[in-house]
Design a protein around this motif. Structure first.
Motif, short mmCIF file in Angstrom:
data_model
loop_
_atom_site.label_atom_id
_atom_site.label_comp_id
_atom_site.label_asym_id
_atom_site.label_seq_id
_atom_site.Cartn_x
_atom_site.Cartn_y
_atom_site.Cartn_z
N PRO A 42 0.80 -1.23 0.00
CA PRO A 42 0.00 0.00 0.00
C PRO A 42 0.83 1.27 0.00
N MET A 43 1.95 1.28 0.76
CA MET A 43 2.74 2.50 0.85
C MET A 43 3.47 2.81 -0.46
N ILE A 44 3.93 1.76 -1.15
CA ILE A 44 4.58 1.98 -2.44
C ILE A 44 3.55 2.45 -3.47
N LEU A 45 2.36 1.87 -3.44
CA LEU A 45 1.29 2.30 -4.34
C LEU A 45 0.95 3.77 -4.11
N MET A 46 1.01 4.18 -2.83
CA MET A 46 0.73 5.58 -2.50
C MET A 46 1.81 6.49 -3.11
N LEU A 47 3.07 6.02 -3.05
CA LEU A 47 4.15 6.81 -3.65
C LEU A 47 3.96 6.92 -5.16
N LEU A 48 3.58 5.83 -5.79
CA LEU A 48 3.33 5.87 -7.23
C LEU A 48 2.18 6.82 -7.57
N PHE A 49 1.15 6.82 -6.72
CA PHE A 49 0.03 7.74 -6.91
C PHE A 49 0.50 9.19 -6.81
N VAL A 50 1.35 9.44 -5.79
CA VAL A 50 1.90 10.79 -5.62
C VAL A 50 2.67 11.20 -6.87
N GLY A 51 3.50 10.27 -7.39
CA GLY A 51 4.28 10.57 -8.59
C GLY A 51 3.39 10.86 -9.78
N ALA A 52 2.29 10.09 -9.92
CA ALA A 52 1.37 10.29 -11.05
C ALA A 52 0.69 11.65 -10.97
N VAL A 53 0.20 12.03 -9.78
CA VAL A 53 -0.47 13.33 -9.61
C VAL A 53 0.52 14.46 -9.83
N SER A 55 3.05 14.40 -11.71
CA SER A 55 3.33 14.47 -13.15
C SER A 55 2.30 15.32 -13.87
N LEU A 56 1.05 15.22 -13.43
CA LEU A 56 -0.03 15.97 -14.08
C LEU A 56 0.08 17.46 -13.80
N TRP A 57 0.55 17.84 -12.59
CA TRP A 57 0.61 19.25 -12.18
C TRP A 57 1.96 19.89 -12.41
N GLY A 58 2.99 19.04 -12.40
CA GLY A 58 4.33 19.61 -12.49
C GLY A 58 4.84 19.65 -13.93
N LYS A 59 6.14 19.98 -14.05
CA LYS A 59 6.77 20.02 -15.36
C LYS A 59 7.17 18.60 -15.79
N LEU A 60 7.34 18.43 -17.11
CA LEU A 60 7.70 17.12 -17.64
C LEU A 60 9.01 16.63 -17.06
N GLU A 61 10.04 17.55 -16.98
CA GLU A 61 11.34 17.11 -16.46
C GLU A 61 11.25 16.71 -14.99
N ASP A 62 10.36 17.43 -14.25
CA ASP A 62 10.15 17.07 -12.84
C ASP A 62 9.52 15.70 -12.73
N ALA A 63 8.54 15.44 -13.59
CA ALA A 63 7.85 14.15 -13.58
C ALA A 63 8.83 13.01 -13.87
N LEU A 64 9.68 13.23 -14.89
CA LEU A 64 10.67 12.20 -15.23
C LEU A 64 11.63 11.96 -14.06
N THR A 65 12.05 13.05 -13.42
CA THR A 65 12.96 12.94 -12.27
C THR A 65 12.30 12.13 -11.16
N ILE A 66 11.00 12.43 -10.90
CA ILE A 66 10.29 11.73 -9.83
C ILE A 66 10.24 10.24 -10.10
N PHE A 67 9.91 9.85 -11.33
CA PHE A 67 9.80 8.42 -11.60
C PHE A 67 11.15 7.73 -11.62
N VAL A 68 12.20 8.44 -11.99
CA VAL A 68 13.55 7.88 -11.87
C VAL A 68 13.86 7.61 -10.40
N VAL A 69 13.52 8.60 -9.55
CA VAL A 69 13.76 8.45 -8.11
C VAL A 69 12.94 7.28 -7.55
N ILE A 70 11.66 7.19 -7.97
CA ILE A 70 10.81 6.08 -7.50
C ILE A 70 11.41 4.74 -7.89
N ILE A 71 11.87 4.63 -9.15
CA ILE A 71 12.44 3.37 -9.63
C ILE A 71 13.70 3.01 -8.83
#
Length: 803
Positions: A42-53, A55-71
């Motif tokens: 559940p906690m990892i799914l929550m982090l992925l949800f945070v990253g997805a949201v 991504s929608l509000w932030g900049k593309l480069e920020d979104a890519l950075t977030i998902f790299v960090v998550i991975i």
């Protein structure tokens, strides 16, 4: 009957055809399996949800950075979890059940899963039958079949009858040919399905998972509160929402359960590599709390290299050893029996005649009896404790009593041997009747010197507040001598007969004062464990026999002997001692203290960092200041924030304090909570100081946030090194004695250098800093965190120097 069993080549071929002798498959640990398990948490799914949201509000480069960090984070956590679970799975393999089989004409011990149809199983008291088998030889073999039938009374088994896997030999000896293994056995067919077994969570793992869930609500509360306060004070809504998401990403304690698994699993595996085979992780939790070691003498305190040194009467040595050999079936693996057999073989003595019946060694009677058919008629042979054998003697033998006392006072084990003619037709009479009026042939004295290092280990344990109590079936004089040799107080020795006459209150009083108990039964050992625990002691107890299971299960830590232990004892225990050595027990307890110590350090640091992160955002909002870190910076910090706690502290070397007396404490006691608060405030000061300085000097927000970002990286590295010990200064520990933490710190500093000195900084909204600015930030971070080191140094100054 010449029974040689299979050859090794034949056994390998049959193993390839029939497969492992397993009913239930052990749970396989795979990297991809852990990945799937981790990303559905559940906690990892929550982090992925945070990253997805985000991504929608932030900049593309920020979104890519977030998902790299998550991975990267998920991979790091998966790798840590994989290492820990692989280590735990390895414990089961290291401590796997074994079986005695005849291979190439000799009895060998192999893993029970390697038994194949056609193998000849060597069965003795305490053996768990490893396969469905047909008896080739049976010497009064009795089997407990309650695992199959629910019937607790032992069943007498004769040659040609079957014994079944999972049942236990309670008395007698025999040889049986395996006819079915694994799922082809009766027990295998009864099993509804061959399911995987998943190791149960320990109480500490469950507690940490529960704590992590509770902290999720704390994290979500502040992740909502801080942006809400910022918004009502005029901060942009979009920025506040992104900040809240980033805070949730960083504060949610998804690594907390992994820290526990890492410390316990990898720590227990390291112990297992040294001969302390931890079967159940709960043992790793309580090892460091042990206050009493209740240990056997033979083979644990002594070397278990028994040799016959003398026989009485001296002029009848051959006659005494011949009678002793005749009392054995030849299947026994008892060290005492093997010492007698070796001496007899050296003198060219062999047991003659066919075995008719046997009464296995009885821990209460302290004797064993066997009837053979010889040329001159049937003969009964009895061996065991001299005082018990002499009680059954046809005539007084004061000469043997004197010789026994003299040998026992030298620390030698003394075994008496007797014989008696059994008239035809009386072979089936009860042994209690047959064993009356025997002729005592003589005694055998066996030497088994104390192991090297035991005396030093007992002293070190005593200095650390861990008392050693020796329990043995030997004569009181033998017990007192060996106790004196290894430093256990043996001025007073209590026997099993005296224990039986004591009240519960009397036993609780005596067990606090007396450290040597002789001529005890397994039931006496169980009573001692109960009395010690009722006195508030945390008890580690050793055992090897079928009747030791009560004591092993009643103890806080049950330790079974691997070399001379029965299958039943190994199964009941939490730990299996591969070398049967007391020194290894002492080492295990001190390592258990190290595990707990490192666990506390890792948790304290981990929670201090989370506390500091909340304060770093809450205080500026309350003061009406801009937020000190950009959302993308918060997420990047997560890369290094938790790896130190989940990996660095696992590798922390033991401190000197583990060898000092300790009192049992809760994990989260008042001192721990105060330490979390103070360390959290220290890291907050290390970050807020430079940030406030930058703002007060009129630097733009991005510049001030770069100050805070740099201070955070430095401050939490310094805090990790400060957290390596509560009492010992870093200078005496040695800053480079924990390689894992040193590598982590070097990686964090290299990352900071890349951010400050290359174009990568622009991606995370960081501006270049001058050398003087970096020096200023470093000084503030050092002062804010290293004041704890100054306190440690002051506390470590000897009183004479202070005066």
């Amino acid at each position: 009957m010449d029974i040689r069993g299979l050859t090794e080549a034949e056994a390998r071929g049959r193993l390839a055809i029939h497969g492992p002798n397993l009913i239930v498959k052990p749970r396989e640990v795979s990297f991809l399996g852990i990945v799937a398990e981790e990303i559905t948490e559940p906690m990892i799914l929550m982090l992925l949800f945070v990253g997805a949201v985000y991504s929608l509000w932030g900049k593309l480069e920020d979104a890519l950075t977030i998902f790299v960090v998550i991975i990267l984070l998920v991979l790091a956590e998966v790798w840590n979890e994989y290492r820990a679970k692989k280590a735990i799975a390895s414990l089961a393999k290291i401590a796997a059940p074994v079986a005695g089989v005849l291979r190439d004409g000799a009895i060998k011990e192999i893993k029970a899963e390697e038994v194949v149809p056609g193998d000849v199983l060597a069965l003795s008291q305490g053996t768990r039958v490893a396969a469905d088998a047909r008896l080739l030889v049976s010497y009064s073999l009795q089997v407990d079949e309650s695992a199959l039938t629910g019937e607790s009374f032992p069943v007498l088994k004769k040659e040609g009858e079957e014994v079944y896997t999972g049942t236990v030999v309670v008395s007698g000896e025999g040889l049986a040919e395996a006819v079915a293994t694994g799922r082809g056995t009766r027990l295998g067919r009864l099993s509804a399905a061959a399911r995987e077994i998943k190791p149960p969570k320990t109480p500490l793992q469950k507690a940490m998972k529960s704590l992590a869930k509770g902290l999720v609500f704390v994290a979500l509360f502040f992740s909502f509160l801080i942006p809400f306060l910022g918004y009502i004070r005029g901060q942009p809504l979009r920025e506040m929402v992104l900040t809240g998401l980033a805070l949730a990403f960083s504060i949610i304690p998804e690594e907390l359960p992994i820290i526990i698994t890492m410390v316990l699993g990898i720590g227990a595996y390291q112990l297992s590599r040294e001969g302390f085979l931890v079967k159940k992780l709960k043992a790793a939790e309580v090892l460091g709390d042990a206050t009493v070691i209740l240990t056997d003498k033979t083979g644990t305190i002594t070397e278990n290299r028994m040799r016959v040194v003398w026989a009485y009467p001296p002029d009848k040595e051959k006659e005494v050893l011949s009678a002793a050999m005749a009392s054995m079936t030849g299947l026994s693996r008892s060290p005492t029996d093997m010492a007698i057999m070796e001496k007899a073989r050296d003198m060219g003595i062999r047991a003659e005649g066919m075995v008719l019946r046997e009464r296995s060694f009885d821990a209460t009677k302290k004797t064993r009896a066997l009837i053979r058919r010889l040329d001159g008629g049937n003969e009964l042979f009895v061996t065991g404790a001299p005082e018990r054998v002499l009680k059954s003697s046809r005539e007084p033998r004061p000469d043997i009593e004197r010789a026994m006392l003299e040998e026992a006072s030298k620390g030698r084990r003394v075994v008496a041997v007797a014989r008696k003619a059994v008239p035809e037709g009386q072979e089936e009479m009860p042994f209690d009747e047959l064993e009356r009026d025997v002729d005592v042939v003589g005694i055998v004295a066996i030497e088994d010197p104390p192991r090297k290092g035991v005396k030093e280990t007992i002293k070190r344990a005593r200095d650390a507040g861990v008392r050693t109590i020796m329990v043995t079936g030997d004569h009181p004089l033998t017990a007192a001598y060996i106790a004196g040799e290894v430093g256990i107080p043996g001025e007073r020795v209590i026997t099993g007969a005296e224990l039986a006459s004591m009240s519960d209150d009397g036993l609780r009083r005596e067990v606090e004062r007396v450290s040597v108990f002789a001529r005890v039964t397994p039931e006496d050992k169980y009573s001692l464990v109960k009395a010690l625990r009722e006195n508030g002691e945390v008890v580690a107890v050793t055992g090897d026999g079928i009747n030791d299971t009560l004591a092993l299960k009643a103890a806080d830590i049950g330790i079974a002997m691997d070399i001379r232990g029965t299958d039943v004892a190994r199964e009941a225990a939490d730990v299996v001692l591969a070398d049967d050595n007391f020194v290894t027990i002492g080492h295990g307890i001190f390592q258990g203290r190290k595990f707990f110590d490192n666990l506390k350090k890792g948790l304290k640091y981990y929670l201090s960092v989370k506390t500091a992160l909340i304060l770093v955002f809450l205080v500026p909002v309350l003061l009406g200041l801009p937020l000190p870190l950009a959302p993308i910076q918060i997420i990047l910090l997560e890369l290094f924030m938790d790896l130190a706690a989940s990996a660095g502290f696992v590798a922390e070397p033991a401190e000197r304090s583990i060898y000092e007396p300790i009192t049992k404490k809760k994990l989260f006691d008042r001192g721990m909570l105060a330490g979390i608060g103070l360390s959290g405030l220290s890291l907050f000061a290390a970050v807020f100081g430079p940030y406030y300085y930058a703002l007060s000097r009129g630097l733009p927000l991005e510049g001030a946030q770069t100050f805070a970002f740099t201070a955070w990286i430095m401050g939490h590295i310094f805090l990790a090194f400060v957290s390596r010990s509560e009492r010992e200064p870093l200078i005496s520990l040695g800053p480079f004695t924990n390689l894992a933490m040193d590598v982590w710190a070097a990686a964090a500093f290299a990352f900071l250098f890349l951010i400050l000195a290359t174009p990568l900084g622009a991606l995370v909204k960081a501006t270049p800093l001058t050398i003087s600015q970096i020096a200023l930030i470093t000084c503030i971070a050092l002062i804010a965190t290293l004041w704890q080191e100054a306190l440690k140094m002051l506390k470590n100054i000897p009183k004479t120097e202070k005066a």
